[in-house]
Design an enzyme around this catalytic site. Structure first.
Site, PDB file in Angstrom:
ATOM      1  N   ASP A 127     -15.864 -24.573  -9.323  1.00  0.00           N
ATOM      2  CA  ASP A 127     -14.512 -25.116  -9.176  1.00  0.00           C
ATOM      3  C   ASP A 127     -13.788 -24.503  -7.981  1.00  0.00           C
ATOM      4  O   ASP A 127     -12.673 -24.918  -7.660  1.00  0.00           O
ATOM      5  CB  ASP A 127     -13.702 -24.914 -10.455  1.00  0.00           C
ATOM      6  N   ASN A 128     -14.414 -23.538  -7.317  1.00  0.00           N
ATOM      7  CA  ASN A 128     -13.847 -22.947  -6.106  1.00  0.00           C
ATOM      8  C   ASN A 128     -14.638 -23.345  -4.865  1.00  0.00           C
ATOM      9  O   ASN A 128     -14.555 -22.669  -3.829  1.00  0.00           O
ATOM     10  CB  ASN A 128     -13.818 -21.417  -6.210  1.00  0.00           C
TER      11      ASN A 128
END
Length: 492
Positions: free
Chosen positions: A259-260
């Protein structure tokens, strides 16, 4: 900051907003309003980025601008929203995540393309997961400075337009004060956006998202026989170039969860990052990373692991798994080639010779064995010549014999390179200034006392890190002993 003028401040409420992300539909986001912060004040304003966004010179002079970028008011035409995504965190499936404290205001159309504007720390969203939706002063300053430092280094990144603060209290390990950093990027879409719709079997939405990304950012993929495999291959190549840039610069991200990871190959979500001081390939910059999953030397392989997760998420749009695996192969080719190209530039080698791979490997090995300061070594090497005593470089090594052997190998290689060409190439690829942890910490300590001059000074240096900046050599020196005790975690 910009000088006081007799001109009326620009009206930030008159911006022309484009709301591209909204076109995806309500399955992708929740519309909401930012949560106001009391008695907001400016911490720092990035005039260079403001100009790139087409904002007027006196843009930041109005109270309305301060309120807009703190989340205390919403401009006409802006449709604030928080997006939903999922992801793998530290190698484990974490399920639904989302913008827990980031609110997208919309996009501004600039001469270089559309730029989304996002407030980080503007309050709780449906995806905050019991969090308060706030960001604290220290983490906001670190992200603001590092995103612009990466831009100055020529590394793909999200940008930072400004930081605002408030004396409102926020509880972390201790009581801190709130801040909001305004971020800009063509898109904030992550690998985790694709994982969310794939893992929840929302394949129609997955296709909508993929088509949107292809249409807006990878239009060449539309003409491919398998557009979604072509998308995966293009993202793999961008990510490979990003990893090469990180490794060559000595940058540690610290939290490379899926998610990063940006679908555009940008550095995104600056948390427990660090630029290496003493070169240690196994360095872990994140105090929360007890297993060392995201150590400096593991970043390239973690990036591939994350791309593999993205490939799995895209499988419902492909005919066979082999298409995804074939698309991922590009990473294995592009990353080593890109890293070698960057390291040759740092060594001042404008062409490629068979012995260059061994020279690069020997350089890394020598730096690690002697725990040499990474940035200072490369900057001092810019003045190295076979004819000189090169004491300034040799003095960095306690094992002089090993250094002398390496210096002989390097001297033989650069004997075939024009000295002026080599020096110019090296000075453009070996920065004098990076955002070391202790520099950020000093600026943060002063900012807590309402002295923001250190933030602005660092911003100026980091936006042009290859320049000499006379009078600021102390910012390019060795870290103090206390720097080793700085612990940066995922808490922000």
């Amino acid at each position: 900051m910009n000088p006081v003028t007799d001109e009326q401040p620009a009206d930030p409420t008159s911006l022309k907003w484009a709301n591209h992300f909204v076109s995806l539909g309500p399955d992708f986001y929740t519309e909401l309003q930012p949560s106001p912060l009391p008695s907001a004040y400016w911490i720092s304003r990035n005039l260079g980025l403001a100009r790139e966004l087409g904002l007027e010179q006196n843009w930041f002079e109005s109270q309305a601008a301060l309120e807009l970028f703190t989340g205390n008011r919403v401009a006409d035409g802006s449709l604030p929203l928080a997006s939903v995504y999922s992801g793998h965190q530290f190698g484990q499936w974490a399920g639904q995540l989302g913008d827990g404290r980031a609110i997208l205001l919309g996009a501004l159309e600039t001469s270089s393309g559309s730029q989304e504007i996002q407030l980080k720390g503007a309050g709780r969203t449906p995806y905050s997961r019991m969090g308060d939706g706030r960001a604290v002063l220290r983490s906001s300053i670190r992200e603001y400075l590092c995103s612009e430092a990466m831009q100055g280094l020529g590394i793909p990144t999200t940008r930072a337009l400004c930081v605002t603060g408030s004396d409102a209290k926020v509880r972390r390990e201790e009581i801190e004060t709130a801040a909001v950093v305004t971020r800009a990027a063509p898109s904030f879409i992550r690998f985790g956006h694709f994982e969310h719709f794939s893992y929840t079997d929302q394949h129609a939405q997955l296709k909508t998202l993929a088509d949107y990304v292809i249409e807006r950012f990878y239009p060449a993929c539309r003409e491919a026989a398998q557009p979604y495999a072509a998308l995966l291959e293009a993202v793999s190549e961008r990510t490979a170039h990003l990893m090469a840039a990180w490794q060559a610069t000595g940058f540690c991200h610290g939290v490379m969860n899926t998610d990063n990871m940006s679908i555009l190959g940008l550095t995104i979500d600056y948390g427990p990052f660090q630029f290496l001081d003493a070169f240690d390939p196994a360095h872990i910059c994140n105090h929360s990373d007890t297993q060392g999953r995201y150590a400096y030397n593991k970043q390239p392989n973690i990036a591939y692991w994350n791309l593999f997760c993205l490939g799995q998420a895209l499988l419902p749009l492909m005919e066979t798994q082999d298409q995804a695996l074939a698309a991922l192969e590009s990473y294995k080719t592009v990353f080593p080639e890109a890293l070698q190209a960057r390291m040759r530039a740092k060594l001042g080698l404008p062409d490629t010779q068979p012995e260059d791979t061994a020279l690069v490997e020997n350089t890394f090995r020598l730096l690690a064995a002697n725990k040499v300061d990474y940035t200072i070594f490369w900057r001092r090497l810019c003045t190295f010549t076979p004819q000189s005593g090169h004491e300034a470089v040799r003095d960095l090594f306690f094992d002089r014999e090993s250094f002398n052997a390496w210096a002989l190998q390097y001297s033989e290689r650069i004997a075939r390179v024009d000295i002026g060409l080599r020096a110019d190439l090296m000075l453009k690829n070996n920065p004098k200034f990076v955002l070391r942890n202790h520099l950020g910490e000093e600026a943060i300590r002063a900012a807590k006392l309402k002295d923001f001059s250190g933030v602005d000074t660092l911003l100026t240096l980091l936006q042009s890190p290859f320049d000499e900046h006379p009078g600021h050599d102390s910012f390019a020196g060795f870290p103090p002993d206390w720097a080793a005790s700085i612990e940066i975690s995922c808490s922000s």
